[in-house]
Design an enzyme around this catalytic site. Sequence first.
Site: not given
Length: 268
Positions: A155, A168
């Site tokens: 990501s 995350y």
Amino acid sequence: MTKGESGSVVPQEAHRDAAPLQGKVAIVTGAASGLGRASATALARAGARVVVADLDAQGGREVADMVDGHFRACDVSDLDANRALVEFTQERYGGVDIALLNAGVATGCGVGEDFDPARYRRAMGANLDGVVFGTHAVLPAMRARGGGSIVATASLAGLAAVPLDPLYAANKHAVVGLARSLGPALAPQNVRFNAVCPGFAESRIIDHLRDMLAEQGLPVIPAEAVADTVLRIVTGDGTGECWFVQAGREPEPFRFRNVPGPAEPAGL
């Protein structure tokens, strides 16, 4: 490729030889929806035979039917489940050439008063362990084929600070670190390891962010744009690269700054 009568993605006979992944076998985890679904479709259109892996059996079977492949239920946070997935693929197709380790979940907690150990372990299990376990499980199969290509879904949160979701960011930074390190480490085995790093892309992971994204006018990247980048990585020759995918920009490997080396002792 065209869609057959059942809606599946099938190759046109006249273009079989032109398909860049003709004869290749791919595993895609987290393939029942979002980025995994789009990537499974892109790989199939490029000629690959695809095994669709997910915990969502209904969605996974729908995608498997669409790409004329096979579905296998798999909890990527379980090492034995990853091994069973690879064995299933070898039984169905004779080997594994490509693995897109895409399965992932939102964190759902921070490290303060909202910390939830169960949610933390779930996120780390899917987002990080799933990549490590998947890599470990697939490597022997790829060696048996003379090499292969592994792509992990990271990501932009693995390339930048994310104060609103540090956990995350932590597991995605770890995936980026794996890609950069395993790329050169696996190269002698003819196995390429890369990561794809999308921004806010169409997937279930952004469901809780949709209102915020709309309010701030931030575009959501189509899942197909990420899938196209995955296909570029798989059909390329790079390794240890982390490709960013951002709205309005051409995807390319992120250019990391070199870490400063040790300073020479004074007077030398």
